[in-house]
Design a protein around this motif. Structure first.
Motif, PDB file in Angstrom:
ATOM      1  N   LEU A  16       0.798  -1.217   0.099  1.00 46.03           N
ATOM      2  CA  LEU A  16       0.184  -0.024   0.014  1.00 46.03           C
ATOM      3  C   LEU A  16       0.852   1.170  -0.095  1.00 46.03           C
ATOM      4  CD1 LEU A  16      -2.801  -1.244   2.619  1.00 46.03           C
ATOM      5  CD2 LEU A  16      -2.574  -1.417   0.097  1.00 46.03           C
ATOM      6  N   MET A  17       2.103   1.221  -0.552  1.00 42.88           N
ATOM      7  CA  MET A  17       2.888   2.277  -0.626  1.00 42.88           C
ATOM      8  C   MET A  17       2.771   3.230  -1.832  1.00 42.88           C
ATOM      9  SD  MET A  17       7.123   2.322  -0.502  1.00 42.88           S
ATOM     10  CE  MET A  17       8.043   3.820  -0.544  1.00 42.88           C
ATOM     11  N   ARG A  18       2.094   2.701  -3.126  1.00 40.68           N
ATOM     12  CA  ARG A  18       1.720   3.443  -4.282  1.00 40.68           C
ATOM     13  C   ARG A  18       0.659   3.208  -4.700  1.00 40.68           C
ATOM     14  NH1 ARG A  18       6.924   0.679  -4.856  1.00 40.68           N
ATOM     15  NH2 ARG A  18       8.833   2.108  -5.018  1.00 40.68           N
ATOM     16  N   LEU A  19      -0.424   3.659  -3.731  1.00 42.93           N
ATOM     17  CA  LEU A  19      -1.760   3.563  -4.234  1.00 42.93           C
ATOM     18  C   LEU A  19      -2.113   4.819  -5.026  1.00 42.93           C
ATOM     19  CD1 LEU A  19      -3.119   3.106  -0.408  1.00 42.93           C
ATOM     20  CD2 LEU A  19      -2.956   1.309  -2.377  1.00 42.93           C
ATOM     21  N   PRO A  20      -3.341   4.549  -5.938  1.00 42.11           N
ATOM     22  CA  PRO A  20      -3.545   5.426  -7.064  1.00 42.11           C
ATOM     23  C   PRO A  20      -3.798   6.718  -6.192  1.00 42.11           C
ATOM     24  CG  PRO A  20      -5.122   3.746  -6.538  1.00 42.11           C
ATOM     25  CD  PRO A  20      -4.039   3.494  -5.658  1.00 42.11           C
ATOM     26  N   LYS A  21      -3.652   7.933  -7.220  1.00 46.04           N
ATOM     27  CA  LYS A  21      -3.805   9.270  -6.465  1.00 46.04           C
ATOM     28  C   LYS A  21      -4.697   9.881  -7.441  1.00 46.04           C
ATOM     29  CE  LYS A  21      -0.788   8.901  -2.838  1.00 46.04           C
ATOM     30  NZ  LYS A  21       0.280   9.751  -2.984  1.00 46.04           N
ATOM     31  N   GLU A  22      -5.617  11.055  -6.797  1.00 47.20           N
ATOM     32  CA  GLU A  22      -6.369  11.834  -7.618  1.00 47.20           C
ATOM     33  C   GLU A  22      -5.421  13.225  -7.973  1.00 47.20           C
ATOM     34  OE1 GLU A  22      -9.236  12.901  -4.731  1.00 47.20           O
ATOM     35  OE2 GLU A  22     -10.254  10.956  -4.932  1.00 47.20           O
ATOM     36  N   ALA A  23      -6.309  13.765  -8.767  1.00 50.37           N
ATOM     37  CA  ALA A  23      -5.061  14.906  -9.486  1.00 50.37           C
ATOM     38  C   ALA A  23      -4.849  15.831  -8.166  1.00 50.37           C
ATOM     39  CB  ALA A  23      -6.184  15.808 -10.437  1.00 50.37           C
ATOM     40  N   SER A  24      -5.586  15.910  -7.123  1.00 46.98           N
ATOM     41  CA  SER A  24      -5.127  16.604  -5.954  1.00 46.98           C
ATOM     42  C   SER A  24      -4.075  16.396  -5.007  1.00 46.98           C
ATOM     43  CB  SER A  24      -6.322  16.815  -5.162  1.00 46.98           C
ATOM     44  OG  SER A  24      -6.882  15.467  -4.568  1.00 46.98           O
ATOM     45  N   GLY A  25      -3.460  14.968  -5.398  1.00 46.98           N
ATOM     46  CA  GLY A  25      -2.550  14.243  -4.916  1.00 46.98           C
ATOM     47  C   GLY A  25      -2.975  13.170  -3.681  1.00 46.98           C
ATOM     48  N   LYS A  26      -4.378  13.360  -3.145  1.00 46.86           N
ATOM     49  CA  LYS A  26      -4.967  12.551  -2.145  1.00 46.86           C
ATOM     50  C   LYS A  26      -5.182  11.189  -2.883  1.00 46.86           C
ATOM     51  CE  LYS A  26      -7.336  16.156   0.311  1.00 46.86           C
ATOM     52  NZ  LYS A  26      -8.783  16.642   0.804  1.00 46.86           N
ATOM     53  N   ILE A  27      -5.053  10.148  -1.874  1.00 48.22           N
ATOM     54  CA  ILE A  27      -5.398   8.811  -2.439  1.00 48.22           C
ATOM     55  C   ILE A  27      -6.650   8.553  -2.877  1.00 48.22           C
ATOM     56  CG2 ILE A  27      -5.541   6.377  -1.746  1.00 48.22           C
ATOM     57  CD1 ILE A  27      -3.475   7.016   0.336  1.00 48.22           C
ATOM     58  N   ASP A  28      -6.865   8.072  -4.100  1.00 42.43           N
ATOM     59  CA  ASP A  28      -8.004   7.671  -4.764  1.00 42.43           C
ATOM     60  C   ASP A  28      -8.749   6.504  -4.067  1.00 42.43           C
ATOM     61  OD1 ASP A  28     -10.189   6.901  -6.616  1.00 42.43           O
ATOM     62  OD2 ASP A  28      -9.060   7.248  -8.346  1.00 42.43           O
ATOM     63  N   THR A 247       5.219 -13.993   0.868  1.00 44.22           N
ATOM     64  CA  THR A 247       4.521 -13.447  -0.125  1.00 44.22           C
ATOM     65  C   THR A 247       5.598 -12.545  -0.835  1.00 44.22           C
ATOM     66  OG1 THR A 247       2.551 -12.701  -0.407  1.00 44.22           O
ATOM     67  CG2 THR A 247       3.599 -11.585   1.093  1.00 44.22           C
ATOM     68  N   VAL A 248       4.890 -12.044  -2.094  1.00 45.89           N
ATOM     69  CA  VAL A 248       5.659 -10.910  -2.715  1.00 45.89           C
ATOM     70  C   VAL A 248       5.053  -9.905  -2.693  1.00 45.89           C
ATOM     71  CG1 VAL A 248       6.769 -10.619  -5.099  1.00 45.89           C
ATOM     72  CG2 VAL A 248       6.819 -12.770  -4.157  1.00 45.89           C
ATOM     73  N   LEU A 249       5.441  -8.648  -2.173  1.00 44.88           N
ATOM     74  CA  LEU A 249       4.609  -7.588  -2.286  1.00 44.88           C
ATOM     75  C   LEU A 249       4.866  -6.842  -3.593  1.00 44.88           C
ATOM     76  CD1 LEU A 249       5.769  -6.114   1.194  1.00 44.88           C
ATOM     77  CD2 LEU A 249       3.729  -7.343   0.747  1.00 44.88           C
ATOM     78  N   SER A 250       3.678  -6.456  -4.141  1.00 50.61           N
ATOM     79  CA  SER A 250       3.553  -5.487  -5.292  1.00 50.61           C
ATOM     80  C   SER A 250       2.901  -4.228  -5.071  1.00 50.61           C
ATOM     81  CB  SER A 250       2.837  -6.174  -6.524  1.00 50.61           C
ATOM     82  OG  SER A 250       2.789  -5.552  -7.471  1.00 50.61           O
ATOM     83  N   GLY A 251       3.600  -3.103  -5.204  1.00 48.68           N
ATOM     84  CA  GLY A 251       3.071  -1.839  -4.942  1.00 48.68           C
ATOM     85  C   GLY A 251       2.087  -1.229  -6.121  1.00 48.68           C
ATOM     86  N   MET A 252       0.892  -1.931  -6.182  1.00 45.42           N
ATOM     87  CA  MET A 252       0.047  -1.659  -7.318  1.00 45.42           C
ATOM     88  C   MET A 252      -0.562  -0.201  -7.181  1.00 45.42           C
ATOM     89  SD  MET A 252      -1.481  -5.601  -7.636  1.00 45.42           S
ATOM     90  CE  MET A 252      -1.336  -5.943  -5.822  1.00 45.42           C
ATOM     91  N   SER A 253      -0.486   0.510  -8.488  1.00 51.20           N
ATOM     92  CA  SER A 253      -0.950   1.883  -8.360  1.00 51.20           C
ATOM     93  C   SER A 253      -2.382   2.046  -9.181  1.00 51.20           C
ATOM     94  CB  SER A 253      -0.073   2.766  -8.967  1.00 51.20           C
ATOM     95  OG  SER A 253       1.149   2.642  -8.272  1.00 51.20           O
TER      96      SER A 253
END
Length: 375
Positions: A16-28, A247-253
């Protein structure tokens, strides 16, 4: 293969390090919730965050997207205490644990880690008595399993595991590009951990996204071996095929990355010998590319007095070093520094190098970038 701790854990973890972001920079959050739903529907269970990720927003997102929406026993949650970043003394370091419990609402943590132990910080965890602290929380039932994430030499890893043999697991940076990288020492650290009988959580399997878009020569090797397979799939399946992996962590965005990862990890199959041979050929190519090994974690930027966007500058330079895209690299650099410090603004204070888990000679690299880009 002998049975090991965590063997039954599904082999794809959601970082959960690279979560998707909104244009404002906040997490989507809406997209994050959809990603969590897909992950859970596929039978995956391991979620990974940390006290310092996104200034706490990652842990808050874990609460909103996961903890508040699913039965607590249906997933496992990992977070981390960083005694060298965001803490000034033993009290504030230990407070991170209680803050993480509050942010996530998790009641307890399935996996709890001492965060990013390196050559210049690992003794802080002894100084602040953090090892004893996490064991106390485990005795209270607030932690189920504990370990640490690590970014240093195999000699230091051996020292830590010798001094703390009750650590249950280690989180290591493992990927096929860094397997023989002397700075990362992926293979050597893996071998030390297994020598001590420790199971491993893998971080940076795609090297901050770099291996999802590898050099053309590597892409050709993989396309010939298995046309249609994503380049990220090669990286993730490679480390998931190793012995002793929890497990293998994937920072999915985004949703696309989640769907791709689940397409081959929902029913994971280890690499066969032909695929292993393709990996070996790709490693030979990667070893000949002199790129900057930045994974974009941004640990270096939080305390930069000149507000230099170091990862973005390094990404621009890598467009030139890896791909030969000189004009595109220059344009990317110009965009990165419009409202920030330029590479040439570096005052060589060294805080970035102390924070960098990849042990990059950041100051020297910035000098190179300043010379290349003209400022």
């Amino acid at each position: 293969m002998e049975h090991y701790f965590g063997q039954e854990t599904p082999k794809l973890g959601f970082g959960l390090m690279r979560l998707p972001k909104e244009a404002s920079g906040k997490i989507d959050m809406e997209q994050t919730k959809k990603m969590v739903d897909l992950f859970m529907e596929a039978g995956q269970t391991y979620f990974d965050t940390a006290y310092v990720y996104d200034s706490g927003d990652s842990e808050r997102a874990a609460k909103e997207a996961l903890v508040d929406r699913y039965p607590r026993e249906s997933f496992t949650l990992a977070t981390k205490l960083c005694a060298w970043m965001g803490a000034h003394n033993e009290e504030t370091a230990k407070q991170q644990f209680y803050t993480s419990l509050e942010r996530t609402g998790a009641v307890y943590f399935d996996y709890y880690l001492l965060h990013a132990l390196k050559a210049d910080n690992y003794k802080i965890y002894d100084k602040y008595h953090i090892w004893d602290f996490v064991k106390e929380q485990k005795a209270k039932g607030l932690i189920k399993h504990w370990g640490f994430s690590f970014h240093a030499s195999p000699e230091i890893l051996d020292e830590i595991l010798t001094n703390h043999p009750d650590a249950e697991f280690v989180q290591l940076q493992l990927n096929y590009a860094d397997w023989e990288n002397q700075g990362v020492a992926a293979r050597a650290n893996y071998e030390v951990a297994r020598k001590h009988g420790k199971s491993i959580v893998v971080m940076e399997p795609v090297k901050g996204g770099v291996l999802a878009n590898p050099p053309q020569a590597v892409r050709e090797i993989f396309d010939n071996a298995n046309p249609g397979a994503s380049y990220a799939s090669w990286a993730i399946r490679y480390v998931a095929s190793l012995d002793g992996i929890i497990t293998v962590l994937s920072g999915m965005s985004d949703l696309a990355q989640m769907k791709d990862n689940l397409s081959y990890m929902k029913a994971f199959e280890a690499l066969n010998e032909t695929e292993q041979d393709a990996i070996r050929k790709a490693q030979e190519v990667i070893n000949g590319v002199k790129s900057i090994p930045c994974t974009g974690c941004h640990y270096c930027t939080d305390g930069c007095p000149k507000h230099i966007p170091i990862p973005e500058i390094f990404a621009a330079r890598n467009k030139q070093l890896v791909w030969g895209h000189l004009t595109e690299g220059k344009a990317t650099y110009e965009q990165a520094v419009i409202n920030a410090g330029a590479a040439g603004d570096c005052i060589a204070c060294g805080q970035c190098e102390r924070a960098c888990p990849q042990q990059i000679k950041v100051i020297d690299r910035l000098k190179d970038c300043a010379g290349t880009f003209g400022k």
